[in-house]
Design a protein around this motif. Structure first.
Motif, PDB file in Angstrom:
ATOM      1  N   VAL A  98       3.303   4.212 -19.043  1.00  0.00           N
ATOM      2  CA  VAL A  98       2.181   4.724 -20.217  1.00  0.00           C
ATOM      3  C   VAL A  98       2.541   5.034 -21.530  1.00  0.00           C
ATOM      4  CG1 VAL A  98       0.637   3.999 -22.387  1.00  0.00           C
ATOM      5  CG2 VAL A  98       0.801   2.611 -19.537  1.00  0.00           C
ATOM      6  N   SER A  99       2.811   6.186 -21.730  1.00  0.00           N
ATOM      7  CA  SER A  99       2.615   7.473 -21.495  1.00  0.00           C
ATOM      8  C   SER A  99       4.799   7.811 -22.327  1.00  0.00           C
ATOM      9  CB  SER A  99       2.861   8.514 -21.766  1.00  0.00           C
ATOM     10  OG  SER A  99       3.231   9.242 -22.181  1.00  0.00           O
ATOM     11  N   LYS A 100       5.793   7.314 -21.502  1.00  0.00           N
ATOM     12  CA  LYS A 100       7.101   7.235 -21.270  1.00  0.00           C
ATOM     13  C   LYS A 100       7.117   6.401 -22.681  1.00  0.00           C
ATOM     14  CE  LYS A 100       9.368   9.082 -18.428  1.00  0.00           C
ATOM     15  NZ  LYS A 100      10.696   8.688 -17.252  1.00  0.00           N
ATOM     16  N   ILE A 101       6.756   4.730 -22.635  1.00  0.00           N
ATOM     17  CA  ILE A 101       7.182   4.168 -23.212  1.00  0.00           C
ATOM     18  C   ILE A 101       5.990   3.930 -24.076  1.00  0.00           C
ATOM     19  CG2 ILE A 101       6.283   0.835 -23.185  1.00  0.00           C
ATOM     20  CD1 ILE A 101       6.074   0.948 -20.101  1.00  0.00           C
ATOM     21  N   ARG A 102       5.114   4.263 -24.428  1.00  0.00           N
ATOM     22  CA  ARG A 102       4.743   4.371 -25.778  1.00  0.00           C
ATOM     23  C   ARG A 102       5.616   4.836 -26.711  1.00  0.00           C
ATOM     24  NH1 ARG A 102       1.920   8.565 -28.199  1.00  0.00           N
ATOM     25  NH2 ARG A 102       0.945   7.980 -29.911  1.00  0.00           N
ATOM     26  N   GLU A 103       6.026   6.597 -26.290  1.00  0.00           N
ATOM     27  CA  GLU A 103       6.973   7.438 -26.863  1.00  0.00           C
ATOM     28  C   GLU A 103       8.168   6.093 -27.325  1.00  0.00           C
ATOM     29  OE1 GLU A 103       9.519  11.035 -26.360  1.00  0.00           O
ATOM     30  OE2 GLU A 103       7.262  10.895 -24.731  1.00  0.00           O
ATOM     31  N   PHE A 104       8.694   6.248 -26.179  1.00  0.00           N
ATOM     32  CA  PHE A 104      10.482   5.023 -26.559  1.00  0.00           C
ATOM     33  C   PHE A 104       9.620   4.223 -28.069  1.00  0.00           C
ATOM     34  CE2 PHE A 104      12.590   1.164 -25.728  1.00  0.00           C
ATOM     35  CZ  PHE A 104      13.609   1.575 -26.240  1.00  0.00           C
ATOM     36  N   ILE A 105       9.519   2.605 -27.466  1.00  0.00           N
ATOM     37  CA  ILE A 105       8.898   2.045 -28.920  1.00  0.00           C
ATOM     38  C   ILE A 105       8.492   2.615 -30.412  1.00  0.00           C
ATOM     39  CG2 ILE A 105       7.380  -0.098 -28.985  1.00  0.00           C
ATOM     40  CD1 ILE A 105       6.888  -0.481 -25.973  1.00  0.00           C
ATOM     41  N   LEU A 106       7.867   3.534 -30.138  1.00  0.00           N
ATOM     42  CA  LEU A 106       6.964   4.285 -31.258  1.00  0.00           C
ATOM     43  C   LEU A 106       8.430   5.139 -31.879  1.00  0.00           C
ATOM     44  CD1 LEU A 106       3.365   6.103 -31.195  1.00  0.00           C
ATOM     45  CD2 LEU A 106       4.065   3.775 -32.014  1.00  0.00           C
ATOM     46  N   GLN A 107       8.950   5.291 -30.948  1.00  0.00           N
ATOM     47  CA  GLN A 107      10.940   6.069 -31.564  1.00  0.00           C
ATOM     48  C   GLN A 107      11.785   5.415 -32.678  1.00  0.00           C
ATOM     49  OE1 GLN A 107      11.284   8.974 -32.917  1.00  0.00           O
ATOM     50  NE2 GLN A 107       9.467   9.592 -31.438  1.00  0.00           N
ATOM     51  N   LEU A 113       1.087  -0.936   0.095  1.00  0.00           N
ATOM     52  CA  LEU A 113      -0.081  -0.115   0.064  1.00  0.00           C
ATOM     53  C   LEU A 113       1.095   1.514  -0.300  1.00  0.00           C
ATOM     54  CD1 LEU A 113      -2.409  -1.015   2.567  1.00  0.00           C
ATOM     55  CD2 LEU A 113      -3.331  -0.948  -0.027  1.00  0.00           C
ATOM     56  N   VAL A 114       2.449   1.003   0.442  1.00  0.00           N
ATOM     57  CA  VAL A 114       3.137   2.250   0.193  1.00  0.00           C
ATOM     58  C   VAL A 114       3.205   2.640  -1.150  1.00  0.00           C
ATOM     59  CG1 VAL A 114       4.887   3.397   1.520  1.00  0.00           C
ATOM     60  CG2 VAL A 114       3.152   1.775   2.532  1.00  0.00           C
ATOM     61  N   VAL A 115       3.642   3.640  -1.482  1.00  0.00           N
ATOM     62  CA  VAL A 115       3.859   3.952  -2.877  1.00  0.00           C
ATOM     63  C   VAL A 115       5.323   5.423  -2.602  1.00  0.00           C
ATOM     64  CG1 VAL A 115       4.078   4.978  -5.502  1.00  0.00           C
ATOM     65  CG2 VAL A 115       1.791   4.132  -4.098  1.00  0.00           C
ATOM     66  N   PRO A 116       6.331   4.539  -2.580  1.00  0.00           N
ATOM     67  CA  PRO A 116       7.623   4.846  -2.214  1.00  0.00           C
ATOM     68  C   PRO A 116       8.056   5.860  -2.968  1.00  0.00           C
ATOM     69  CG  PRO A 116       8.498   2.791  -2.861  1.00  0.00           C
ATOM     70  CD  PRO A 116       7.199   2.834  -2.769  1.00  0.00           C
ATOM     71  N   GLY A 117       8.595   7.268  -2.083  1.00  0.00           N
ATOM     72  CA  GLY A 117       8.603   8.428  -3.415  1.00  0.00           C
ATOM     73  C   GLY A 117      10.280   7.737  -4.724  1.00  0.00           C
ATOM     74  N   VAL A 118      11.094   6.700  -3.924  1.00  0.00           N
ATOM     75  CA  VAL A 118      12.032   6.648  -5.144  1.00  0.00           C
ATOM     76  C   VAL A 118      11.055   5.976  -6.342  1.00  0.00           C
ATOM     77  CG1 VAL A 118      12.115   4.507  -4.493  1.00  0.00           C
ATOM     78  CG2 VAL A 118      14.403   5.518  -5.698  1.00  0.00           C
ATOM     79  N   MET A 119      10.189   5.309  -6.524  1.00  0.00           N
ATOM     80  CA  MET A 119       9.175   4.777  -7.716  1.00  0.00           C
ATOM     81  C   MET A 119       8.780   6.186  -7.860  1.00  0.00           C
ATOM     82  SD  MET A 119       6.146   2.135  -7.499  1.00  0.00           S
ATOM     83  CE  MET A 119       6.859   1.295  -7.598  1.00  0.00           C
ATOM     84  N   ILE A 120       8.565   6.955  -7.455  1.00  0.00           N
ATOM     85  CA  ILE A 120       7.636   8.251  -7.870  1.00  0.00           C
ATOM     86  C   ILE A 120       8.419   9.293  -9.730  1.00  0.00           C
ATOM     87  CG2 ILE A 120       5.648   9.985  -7.381  1.00  0.00           C
ATOM     88  CD1 ILE A 120       4.664   8.774  -5.135  1.00  0.00           C
ATOM     89  N   SER A 121       9.780   9.215  -8.376  1.00  0.00           N
ATOM     90  CA  SER A 121      10.767  10.083  -8.930  1.00  0.00           C
ATOM     91  C   SER A 121      11.684   9.267  -9.957  1.00  0.00           C
ATOM     92  CB  SER A 121      12.077  10.674  -7.940  1.00  0.00           C
ATOM     93  OG  SER A 121      12.642   9.460  -7.451  1.00  0.00           O
ATOM     94  N   THR A 122      11.351   8.316  -9.579  1.00  0.00           N
ATOM     95  CA  THR A 122      12.277   7.242 -11.104  1.00  0.00           C
ATOM     96  C   THR A 122      11.244   7.093 -13.045  1.00  0.00           C
ATOM     97  OG1 THR A 122      13.423   5.969  -9.307  1.00  0.00           O
ATOM     98  CG2 THR A 122      13.115   5.174 -11.620  1.00  0.00           C
ATOM     99  N   ILE A 123       9.915   7.182 -11.735  1.00  0.00           N
ATOM    100  CA  ILE A 123       8.513   6.615 -12.857  1.00  0.00           C
ATOM    101  C   ILE A 123       8.821   7.969 -13.194  1.00  0.00           C
ATOM    102  CG2 ILE A 123       6.245   6.291 -13.407  1.00  0.00           C
ATOM    103  CD1 ILE A 123       7.638   3.785 -12.562  1.00  0.00           C
ATOM    104  N   LEU A 124       8.603   9.234 -12.664  1.00  0.00           N
ATOM    105  CA  LEU A 124       8.857  10.814 -13.629  1.00  0.00           C
ATOM    106  C   LEU A 124       9.415  10.926 -14.322  1.00  0.00           C
ATOM    107  CD1 LEU A 124       6.585  12.556 -10.518  1.00  0.00           C
ATOM    108  CD2 LEU A 124       4.945  10.958 -12.663  1.00  0.00           C
ATOM    109  N   GLU A 125      10.227  10.521 -13.428  1.00  0.00           N
ATOM    110  CA  GLU A 125      11.606  11.844 -14.176  1.00  0.00           C
ATOM    111  C   GLU A 125      12.922  10.698 -15.135  1.00  0.00           C
ATOM    112  OE1 GLU A 125      13.654  13.288 -10.493  1.00  0.00           O
ATOM    113  OE2 GLU A 125      11.476  14.527 -10.381  1.00  0.00           O
ATOM    114  N   THR A 126      13.275  10.190 -14.466  1.00  0.00           N
ATOM    115  CA  THR A 126      14.033   8.705 -15.368  1.00  0.00           C
ATOM    116  C   THR A 126      14.110   8.375 -15.882  1.00  0.00           C
ATOM    117  OG1 THR A 126      14.501   8.524 -12.830  1.00  0.00           O
ATOM    118  CG2 THR A 126      16.147   6.487 -14.989  1.00  0.00           C
ATOM    119  N   PRO A 127      14.840   8.574 -17.469  1.00  0.00           N
ATOM    120  CA  PRO A 127      14.519   8.221 -19.206  1.00  0.00           C
ATOM    121  C   PRO A 127      14.125   6.519 -19.029  1.00  0.00           C
ATOM    122  CG  PRO A 127      16.702   9.072 -18.712  1.00  0.00           C
ATOM    123  CD  PRO A 127      16.085   8.836 -17.538  1.00  0.00           C
ATOM    124  N   VAL A 128      13.642   6.440 -19.649  1.00  0.00           N
ATOM    125  CA  VAL A 128      12.802   4.386 -20.049  1.00  0.00           C
ATOM    126  C   VAL A 128      14.012   3.964 -20.182  1.00  0.00           C
ATOM    127  CG1 VAL A 128      10.983   4.962 -20.745  1.00  0.00           C
ATOM    128  CG2 VAL A 128      12.431   4.864 -22.212  1.00  0.00           C
TER     129      VAL A 128
END
Length: 436
Positions: free
Chosen positions: A199-208, A139-154
């Motif tokens: 989903v948005s980041k993955i979609r952009e990466f695969i389509l590119q 139930l806990v969403v760690p901060g590292v997960m949030i920052s990684t999904i939002l900011e780290t390249p796929v």
């Protein structure tokens, strides 16, 4: 006459048993003292008085001894009395101990029952704690997960690791929602937003990567290998956003279908430019005498095309052959063209099965949606060729090339190119099955 009651001395009564008298007499006669007296001839009456006197003397001596030891006897009596008192107290103590032990035994039994009950409660609480701990962790969403999904390249490993964790939380949230767990609502909004961002980041990466296939002179195997490294991306889309997964799949099918069709159409056209200009025609089949064309139907070295070294050798490069002014018989062009199809088709089928996670008929359908147009072009080209072909040797060798390639696909366990279609017929063409 007055009867005398002699009692036991009455020898005339019926109750007196002579046998018993004999037994007493016999027993007395067996006595050692009596035997000794009878043997020595001592008067028994005198001997009896003597014995009685001796007994009195011994009795007097014993009385004197008892009187002399009276103090010791009294002390012994007192000691025995004291011991008896001590033993009585000890008996009381032991009885108390026995009662205490009985009480302790009962308490131990009670403690054992309590221990078993506490052990059961402990195990139950540990099990509940384990489930609750897992529930809290999920139930806990760690901060590292949030920052990684939002900011780290796929392409970073951290993003892939956190994407796996996010996928687990999404599945866990779905499971909780099915159970109508109230705690699910606490993380549902955050998880949904992270999912949309991923989903948005993955979609952009695969389509590119797919769009990069379209660049001229691109070796599409390189971006394909890159996509295979991130095959979990498509798995994540397929599990959480099927519309985006379908969009990517459709885009890939459309792109690769055009690429393969364009490549093989261009390659086949350029190959025909390096074909022998001198080929058999209908006049040769009619037996027209022309000494300059006696080798038209001579096998010569043409059969070498079926050797393993030639059959799986590098494909022909048309512009290199044109610069060297080289010319080849049709079966060599056919071999090069179909070996390129074989090599690319096998690689494509494996990529589709791995990246898009398909198998069986689903894999075949996806493969045909990509290669179908190209295969139709091959069949049309072959139909056009054989409709006006009089080179029976070339046709015969092409049939065997296809059979050898079919064995190669079977060895590689690739069923996609092993689809039977009826062969077009023409002059010199054998009516058999053509395997692609």
């Amino acid at each position: 006459m007055t009867n005398l009651n002699l009692g036991e001395l009455d020898l005339t009564t019926d109750e007196f048993i002579l046998d018993e008298v004999d037994i007493h007499i016999q027993a007395n006669l067996e006595d050692d003292l009596v035997k000794e007296a009878l043997r020595t001839g001592v008067d028994l009456r005198q001997y009896s008085k003597q014995v009685e006197s001796e007994l009195q003397r011994i009795e007097q001596a014993s009385i004197k001894d008892y009187i002399k030891e009276s103090q010791n006897i009294a002390l012994l009596h007192n000691q025995i009395t004291a011991c008896d008192s001590i033993l009585e107290r000890m008996e009381g103590m032991l009885s108390g101990f026995q009662s205490d032990l009985s009480s302790i035994s009962s308490e131990i039994q009670t403690l054992q029952q309590q221990s078993v009950s506490m052990n059961v409660r402990l195990k139950n609480r540990q099990a509940v704690r384990s489930h609750l701990s897992q529930l809290v962790d999920e139930l806990v969403v760690p901060g590292v997960m949030i920052s990684t999904i939002l900011e780290t390249p796929v392409t970073e490993q951290e993003f892939l690791e956190q994407l796996h964790e996010l996928n687990n939380k999404i599945n866990f949230a779905k499971e909780l929602s099915f159970r109508e767990t109230l705690a699910c609502s606490d993380i549902q909004d955050i998880v949904d937003r992270l999912k949309l961002k991923a989903v948005s980041k993955i979609r952009e990466f695969i389509l590119q990567k797919i769009y990069s296939f379209r660049k001229p002179m691109t070796n599409y195997q390189i971006p394909q290998n890159t996509l295979l490294k991130y095959r979990f991306f498509y798995q994540f889309l397929l599990a959480n956003e099927r519309t985006v997964a379908k969009e990517i799949r459709d885009e890939y099918v459309d792109t690769m279908s055009k690429i393969y069709y364009s490549y093989f159409k261009s390659y086949s056209g350029r190959l025909l430019k390096v074909q022998y200009e001198e080929v058999a025609d209908k006049d040769d089949l009619m037996g027209v005498e022309d000494t300059s064309r006696n080798t038209i139907f001579t096998l010569g070295q043409r059969g070498a095309i079926l050797s393993p070294a030639e059959l799986e050798g590098p494909i022909l490069v048309p512009h290199t052959a044109q610069r060297g002014d080289s010319r080849y018989p049709y079966e060599m062009l056919f071999r090069s063209q179909h070996y390129a199809l074989l090599d690319n088709g096998c690689r494509e089928f494996l990529f589709l099965s791995d990246f898009f996670m398909v198998a069986g008929n689903s894999a075949l359908d996806l493969f045909n949606s990509i290669m179908g147009k190209t295969l139709s072009m091959f069949l049309k080209s072959m139909s056009t060729y054989v409709s006006d072909c009089y080179d029976s040797i070339a046709v015969f060798l092409c049939i065997h090339i296809i059979l050898r390639f079919r064995a190669i696909t079977a060895k590689r366990n690739i069923p996609a190119l092993n689809k039977s279609v009826s062969q077009p017929t023409g002059p010199g063409w054998c009516s058999e099955e053509h395997e692609l």
